[in-house]
Design an enzyme around this catalytic site. Structure first.
Site, PDB file in Angstrom:
ATOM      1  N   ASN A 170      26.164  61.535  31.601  1.00  0.00           N
ATOM      2  CA  ASN A 170      25.636  62.826  31.154  1.00  0.00           C
ATOM      3  C   ASN A 170      26.018  63.938  32.111  1.00  0.00           C
ATOM      4  O   ASN A 170      26.406  65.025  31.696  1.00  0.00           O
ATOM      5  CB  ASN A 170      24.108  62.773  31.070  1.00  0.00           C
ATOM      6  CG  ASN A 170      23.649  62.354  29.697  1.00  0.00           C
ATOM      7  OD1 ASN A 170      24.388  62.524  28.726  1.00  0.00           O
ATOM      8  ND2 ASN A 170      22.466  61.799  29.606  1.00  0.00           N
ATOM      9  N   HIS A 179      45.462  38.492  46.673  1.00  0.00           N
ATOM     10  CA  HIS A 179      46.060  37.205  47.008  1.00  0.00           C
ATOM     11  C   HIS A 179      45.054  36.069  46.742  1.00  0.00           C
ATOM     12  O   HIS A 179      45.389  35.064  46.108  1.00  0.00           O
ATOM     13  CB  HIS A 179      46.464  37.263  48.486  1.00  0.00           C
ATOM     14  CG  HIS A 179      46.992  35.981  49.028  1.00  0.00           C
ATOM     15  ND1 HIS A 179      48.283  35.589  48.815  1.00  0.00           N
ATOM     16  CD2 HIS A 179      46.402  35.021  49.776  1.00  0.00           C
ATOM     17  CE1 HIS A 179      48.476  34.420  49.417  1.00  0.00           C
ATOM     18  NE2 HIS A 179      47.345  34.061  50.005  1.00  0.00           N
ATOM     19  N   GLU A 217      49.328  41.514  43.428  1.00  0.00           N
ATOM     20  CA  GLU A 217      49.610  41.091  44.802  1.00  0.00           C
ATOM     21  C   GLU A 217      51.008  41.556  45.234  1.00  0.00           C
ATOM     22  O   GLU A 217      51.191  42.055  46.346  1.00  0.00           O
ATOM     23  CB  GLU A 217      49.507  39.567  44.898  1.00  0.00           C
ATOM     24  CG  GLU A 217      49.740  39.033  46.296  1.00  0.00           C
ATOM     25  CD  GLU A 217      50.111  37.554  46.301  1.00  0.00           C
ATOM     26  OE1 GLU A 217      50.681  37.065  45.299  1.00  0.00           O
ATOM     27  OE2 GLU A 217      49.864  36.897  47.316  1.00  0.00           O
TER      28      GLU A 217
END
Lengths: 680, 122
Positions: A406, A52, A74
């Site tokens: 990795n 918001h 929202e």
């Protein structure tokens, strides 16, 4: 509002980044609660509020793409908190996707305000989440409840929903009425709400000045709880507080009973209320500061430290030469020195941020990547509150990301292989941080397949990096991974094989005056340990002399200094060592390292050794003279000299002389491989 | 004496923007509150000529703040403007019913806010 100053945009970006980081952390938590079942309404509401705020802000700045996407985000989150949208894996993934694009947009706007990405695909995905979830019209669902109109009138739609949810769960509703002194009401109220939240949900908090003295304020807290009336009363029993049960109309609600007789005075001793100005000062205690401004401040402190060094030296000289004011000047310099140290510490503390900022990012990477490569991985984080210089944290991001990638890509095995190997299906990555003295140690552990030392050795031989017959310890073999161009993966994968090897990781960490070590057991997993100084910039250093040149060694790496007689030196496999408290300390002659021509009497007199250590390793640096401690300001060597290894930077001394600062971390790891020489 | 305005808004950037817009309009004494608690603290300290508040805030929402102000004899005459993103129609209606004098939807133009301020501070 279209024309915005660059400063305003910077502030927007700062806040937007903060909102996104919080959103992301909250979403991670939501994802976890999804598996356990009940989502925390506070968490849901906080996520909603994040989206918001972002929407409101970006709209004001005319960033249409961010506004559009956050608007849709929202709406979905509003649906979620109002129970109109189901919480499931697809939703969480879509929300994360939206966050990632928002992150890229915000980042891009930082480079150029025209930067944009097509947000329509993800907007569409979010829209799909909402389809068919239209609000069912409701009659007044509270008509039957005996709740004060004044309380119902201030409930937002969301709070109304929470009220109904609590009723649905069969919880009782209570109204807690409490009055607090104006001077301390926020902390007092927080105390009460925390207690209530333990066994229930605070639905709304309505302030009121009815029936209150001038310096007090009352609150009506609406709570849903499974506790009985007596239990709630006992939980929050305190002065000026009473609990009422809210019943259904027609049924007789339980008698309103003050938990503690309310007849006691609401007055507090006059001294405790505080005056107006004191209260005024206590608001808005946080300041957002541009890190560049702190850098300027830090540089000024650095210059002051150097200036102090010069003054110190001059006053010592005056004193030495017998000037009467010399001694007083020395005293004054000491005071200056102490204050300066405090100032330096203060500025430093402002720059410190918890490493959780970085760890949270890594958590997102693990989450996303695990899905992409079809592996199951759980991440365990410890020590996220450990603090580190903001700039170090930023520069650590890429190396850490590489190591984590990795671990996911090469370390953790796919679920079927893990099961076949008798391991739990879900792989585990541990990310731990802890402070050790003036260093921060970060450990990245995985319980994957580990590194095959023999394979690494073969590869190094194939590439001509080591001799076929070279006898290397396990530790030395793992060090080979840090050599440029070395990769243990048989084929370069999309994820970690982006042309960046562990050598870059190592260089990046060295640039931060840190070091990285690997340990691994085949089939059991790999651990990488990164040791970093808490701060760069100003450091205490031991100034040493090698032949006619002075160098600085960061004092945080110096364990002790020794004077060694020649006969104490032994040679093991062609390398000089000494015996130090029942352990063998390898020596590194800095004069050899710097390729100085040998001098005639070398090998006769006793010599100085500076024992340096980092992580668990120790090394003895052979030097010609110890010149004492000094504060130095490290300046980077710059791009032109970026290839030079073994130096953390240059420093200016009080006497305006510029010297090189040794990078203990890289000296130690290079010396493990032997055959190192630097040209100075 | 310059007019006193209280802004309650949890977003620092949004607060700064509202301040800048108001400052461009005239010489006001602007007080900033980052949440409802801070607003409750500031209210008795000054006599405000205008209050501007957001709705979605932690702890105390904007509606609760509106109710507090409009039900208090001391403050109820202070003009109050709710500034919030377009959202629930019901929240907006509630705000006005509770006595808010105007509702401004974010994003708003500086002119819109300035017009409202001028109207209430005449």
């Amino acid at each position: 509002m279209t024309e915005k100053s660059s400063q305003a945009i910077k502030e927007f970006l700062g806040e937007a980044e903060e909102i996104l980081e919080n959103l992301s952390a909250d979403l991670m938590e939501l994802g976890e609660t999804m598996e356990t079942g009940d989502a925390n309404p506070d968490l849901l509401n906080s996520i909603f509020r994040g989206a918001h705020s972002l929407k409101g802000l970006s709209g004001m700045f005319g960033f249409v793409d961010i506004a559009d996407l956050s608007h849709q985000l929202e709406s979905v989150l509003d649906g979620l908190r109002l129970g109109k949208v189901n919480l499931d894996r697809v939703l969480i993934d879509t929300l994360f996707e939206a966050l990632e694009i928002l992150g890229r947009l915000v980042h891009g706007k930082g480079e150029s305000s025209d930067y944009t990405i097509d947000v329509s695909p993800v907007v569409k995905n979010l829209e799909d989440m909402l389809k068919g979830k239209a609000d069912q019209g409701r009659d007044d669902p509270f008509a039957d409840l005996d709740i004060d109109r004044s309380v119902l009138d201030v409930l937002t739609e969301y709070e109304e929903h929470r009220l109904l949810e609590n009723l649905k769960k069969g919880r009782s509703l209570y109204r807690v009425v409490a009055s607090f002194q104006l001077a301390t009401f926020d902390t007092d109220l927080a105390e009460v709400t925390e207690l209530l939240k333990k066994d229930g949900e605070v639905i709304s908090t309505l302030p009121s000045s009815d029936n209150c003295s001038e310096d007090a304020i009352a609150f009506q807290i609406l709570v849903g709880s499974a506790l009985g009336f007596e239990e709630i009363g006992a939980l929050v029993a305190r002065e000026n507080l009473r609990v009422e049960k809210i019943g259904h109309k027609g049924k007789k609600p339980q008698a309103a009973a003050p938990a503690v007789p309310a007849s006691r005075s609401t007055e507090q001793p006059a001294g405790k209320t505080g005056d107006a100005t004191a209260s005024m000062r206590s608001i808005s205690r946080m300041v957002r500061v541009d890190i560049d401004k702190l850098d300027v401040l830090m540089n000024i402190v650095g210059e002051l430290v150097i200036a102090k060094g010069t003054i110190g030296e001059l006053s010592e000289r005056l004193k030495h030469e017998g000037h009467t004011l010399g001694g007083e000047l020395v005293k004054a310099t000491r005071i200056l020195e102490r204050r300066l140290a405090e100032l330096q510490k203060g500025v430093m503390e402002v720059r410190m941020v918890p490493i959780s900022q970085l760890f949270d990012k890594m958590a997102r990477v693990v989450r996303r990547m695990a899905g992409e490569v079809g592996k199951k991985i759980s991440l365990e984080i410890r020590g996220a509150e450990t603090e580190l210089d903001k700039l170090i944290t930023e520069d650590l991001s890429d190396p850490l990301l590489h190591i984590i990638r990795n671990a996911i890509d090469h370390g953790i095995e796919p679920p079927d292989i893990r099961l076949a190997a008798g391991k739990p299906e879900i792989g585990r990555i541990g990310l731990y941080a802890m402070q050790k003295g003036n260093h921060v140690v970060i450990e990245i552990h995985d319980d994957g397949r580990g590194i095959d030392g023999e394979k690494v050795r073969r590869k190094a031989i194939d590439r001509g990096l080591i001799d076929e017959n070279a006898e290397l310890s396990q530790e030395e073999i793992f060090e080979l991974i840090f050599l440029p161009g070395f990769s243990t993966a048989d084929k370069v994968s999309e994820l970690s094989g982006r042309g960046v090897g562990m050598d870059v990781v190592k260089n990046n960490i060295s640039a931060l005056s840190g070091m990285v070590e690997i340990s691994s057991r085949l089939g059991e997993g790999t651990t990488m340990v990164i040791t970093l100084p808490i701060t760069l910039a100003i450091i205490k250093a031991l100034i040493i002399r090698v032949r006619d040149k002075e160098f600085a060694i960061p004092i945080t790496s110096v364990m002790e200094t020794l004077m060694i007689e020649r006969p104490a030196v032994r040679t093991i496999e062609g390398r000089e060592v000494i015996e130090l408290r029942q352990s063998t300390l390898p020596l590194l002659r800095l004069s050899h390292l710097f390729n100085y021509p040998p001098v005639v009497d070398e090998g006769q007199n006793p010599f100085f050794v500076v024992v340096v250590g980092m992580a668990e390793k120790r090394l003895g640096l052979v030097v010609d003279e110890l010149l004492g401690q000094q504060d130095v300001v490290i300046k980077p060597l710059g791009n032109v000299l970026s290839f030079v290894r073994g130096f953390a930077g240059a420093a200016e001394l009080g006497n305006r002389k510029t010297i090189l600062v040794l990078d203990v971390g890289s000296l130690m790891s290079e010396s493990i491989r032997g055959e190192m020489s630097l040209n100075v | 004496m310059s007019k006193k305005i209280l802004i309650t808004e949890d977003s620092p950037t949004m607060r700064a923007m509202i301040c800048a817009t108001l400052e461009a309009l005239g010489d006001f004494d602007i007080f900033e509150a980052a949440n409802g608690f801070e607003a409750l603290r500031l209210l008795p300290r000054e006599s405000f000529d205008l209050v501007i508040t957001d709705i979605n805030m932690p702890d105390i929402n904007g509606l609760e703040l509106v109710s507090f102000i409009k039900r208090n004899d001391q403050y109820k005459t202070i003009p109050l403007v709710i500034v919030s993103t377009e959202g629930s129609e019901r929240d907006r209606e509630k705000g006005l019913k509770l006595g808010a004098n105007a509702y401004l939807v974010k994003p708003f133009s500086p002119e819109e806010l300035q017009k409202l301020v001028e109207k209430f501070l005449e």
